[in-house]
Scaffold this active site. Structure first.
Site, short mmCIF file in Angstrom:
data_model
loop_
_atom_site.label_atom_id
_atom_site.label_comp_id
_atom_site.label_asym_id
_atom_site.label_seq_id
_atom_site.Cartn_x
_atom_site.Cartn_y
_atom_site.Cartn_z
CE LYS A 112 -4.29 -1.61 2.16
NZ LYS A 112 -5.18 -1.48 3.32
CE LYS A 195 -5.75 -8.27 -1.50
NZ LYS A 195 -5.63 -8.18 -0.07
CE LYS A 198 -14.07 -3.83 0.94
NZ LYS A 198 -13.71 -3.79 2.35
P1 TYM Z 1 -10.57 -6.38 4.61
O1 TYM Z 1 -11.62 -5.40 4.95
O2 TYM Z 1 -9.55 -6.05 3.58
O3 TYM Z 1 -11.22 -7.74 4.16
C1 TYM Z 1 -12.22 -8.37 4.93
C2 TYM Z 1 -12.06 -9.89 4.87
O4 TYM Z 1 -12.14 -10.34 3.52
C3 TYM Z 1 -11.01 -11.14 3.20
N1 TYM Z 1 -10.68 -10.90 1.79
C4 TYM Z 1 -10.54 -11.87 0.87
N2 TYM Z 1 -10.67 -13.21 0.96
C5 TYM Z 1 -10.50 -13.93 -0.17
N3 TYM Z 1 -10.22 -13.36 -1.38
C6 TYM Z 1 -10.09 -12.02 -1.50
N4 TYM Z 1 -9.83 -11.47 -2.70
C7 TYM Z 1 -10.25 -11.21 -0.34
N5 TYM Z 1 -10.20 -9.87 -0.11
C8 TYM Z 1 -10.46 -9.71 1.19
C9 TYM Z 1 -9.93 -10.66 4.13
O5 TYM Z 1 -8.94 -11.65 4.31
C10 TYM Z 1 -10.71 -10.39 5.40
O6 TYM Z 1 -10.91 -11.57 6.13
N6 TYM Z 1 -7.27 -6.16 8.30
C11 TYM Z 1 -8.56 -6.67 7.96
C12 TYM Z 1 -9.68 -6.14 8.83
C13 TYM Z 1 -9.49 -6.37 10.29
C14 TYM Z 1 -9.57 -7.61 10.97
C15 TYM Z 1 -9.37 -7.30 12.35
C16 TYM Z 1 -9.80 -8.92 10.57
C17 TYM Z 1 -9.24 -5.42 11.23
N7 TYM Z 1 -9.16 -5.98 12.47
C18 TYM Z 1 -9.37 -8.29 13.32
C19 TYM Z 1 -9.80 -9.90 11.55
C20 TYM Z 1 -9.58 -9.60 12.90
C21 TYM Z 1 -8.87 -6.23 6.54
O7 TYM Z 1 -8.34 -5.31 6.03
O8 TYM Z 1 -9.85 -6.88 5.96
#
Ligand code: TYM
Length: 332
Positions: A112, A195, A198
């Protein structure tokens, strides 16, 4: 019951199929056997610039999608991260035991910040994974259902928990990652080597849960496939078809081999058409329910308030223990 915690960023107008198949489906399934806590991580979302009005809307949209997908408030706690100040407070404490180099090795940060350029990269983006560790450790979490891209952040969380425990005495549970087999990484339909995200370059490869059904069908029918015409799983030679097979398998809950057998000798056209129908049928009720929930934002806010109270009570207990352990004087 073992505790699970997970969250998603409200950083767009809809969750996408990667969020859904990589995490949300699992969240719903795990409710029977676990004590689940699901969070809309708005503090994380502002590590990249957000429009305040859109953010407020997207927090509610994210919560509504959790509920519409099947998160059940009788069994799960659902809340917004900024409603529970203990998250930011524990993150501060954890930041004091996180190495600068250790945080700098996080690949999501490297990606990022490379994209944004050094001048636009903030301290918040750098400490993002420390806040994520705080989210998880505040609840004595045993397991964290996430997609594969969060694996490294989970490792950091485990390291910080163990480090704190060995320095100050056992305080935190060291959590496990729960990563699905087939849908751990869903790829962009137009660029099946990156992948689904968003921040995708084009909307055509990004399937949103709240897309209109016609748009979803179109995105599948025009998904990039590979040369040849065999519907066969081969991640290296056929990344497009393999991604579509993963999606098909996880939505239909069928093994990839049985889908390959069904389309043996039939070519890509039939396969993509059927997959489009399968996904549309699956997402249509979720979209409808989300829009219904969004019609009554006051009720949604009330539900989130109830969740915040439940979460805060648990989080404050753990934070109190942490403050004692590090040697702070308790406020009377
Ligand atoms: P975020 O918001 O990017 O994504 C949310 C969840 O979706 C999964 N994900 C995917 N899984 C499969 N293929 C994809 N292309 C894909 N894109 C996203 C992510 O692995 C995630 O599970 N850091 C985290 C948010 C967070 C979090 C936490 C998660 C903050 N605190 C505590 C677990 C526990 C994030 O950015 O997710």
């Amino acid at each position: 019951r073992p505790v699970i915690f997970s969250g998603m960023q409200p950083s767009g107008d809809s969750l996408h199929l990667g969020n859904y198949l990589g995490a949300l489906v699992n969240w719903v399934a795990l409710q029977d056997d676990y004590d689940p806590i699901y969070c809309v991580v708005d503090l994380h979302a502002i590590t990249v610039a957000q429009d305040p009005k859109a953010l407020r809307e997207n927090v509610r949209r994210t919560a509504a999608q959790y509920l519409a997908a099947g998160v059940d408030l009788d069994r799960s706690t659902l809340f917004v991260q900024s409603h529970v100040p203990a998250h930011a407070e524990l993150a501060w404490v954890l930041s004091t035991i996180t190495g600068f180099g250790e945080a700098g090795r996080m690949t999501q940060f490297k990606d990022k910040s490379a994209k944004q350029g050094a001048d636009a990269t903030t301290v918040g983006l750098f400490t993002y994974p420390v806040l994520m560790a705080a989210d998880i450790l505040l609840y004595g979490t045993n397991a964290v259902p996430v997609g594969d891209d969060q694996r490294q952040h989970l490792e950091l969380t485990r390291d910080l928990a163990a480090r704190f425990n060995s320095r100050y005495g056992t305080t935190f549970v060291v959590p496990e990652a729960l990563i699905p087999k087939e849908s751990a990484r869903i790829y962009d339909l137009q660029d099946p080597t990156s992948k689904m995200s968003k921040s995708a370059a084009s909307e055509a490869g990004l399937v949103k849960l709240l897309d209109d059904p016609k748009a979803v069908a179109k995105k599948f029918k025009s998904a990039v496939t590979d040369t040849g015409r065999e519907v066969r799983y081969d991640r290296d030679e056929k990344p497009g078809i393999s991604n579509l097979l993963d999606i098909y398998a996880s939505i239909s809950r069928r093994p990839v081999a049985s889908i390959e057998a069904e389309y043996d000798g039939r070519g890509y056209g039939d396969f993509k058409k059927d997959l489009a129908e399968l996904v549309v049928d699956h997402l249509t009720p979720i979209r409808a329910r989300t829009l219904e929930l969004l019609d009554d934002p006051a009720e949604l806010d009330r539900l989130l308030g109830v969740g915040a109270d439940k979460a805060a009570e648990r989080a404050e207990t753990v934070l109190g223990t942490v403050y004692d352990r590090v040697g702070f004087v308790r406020r009377r």
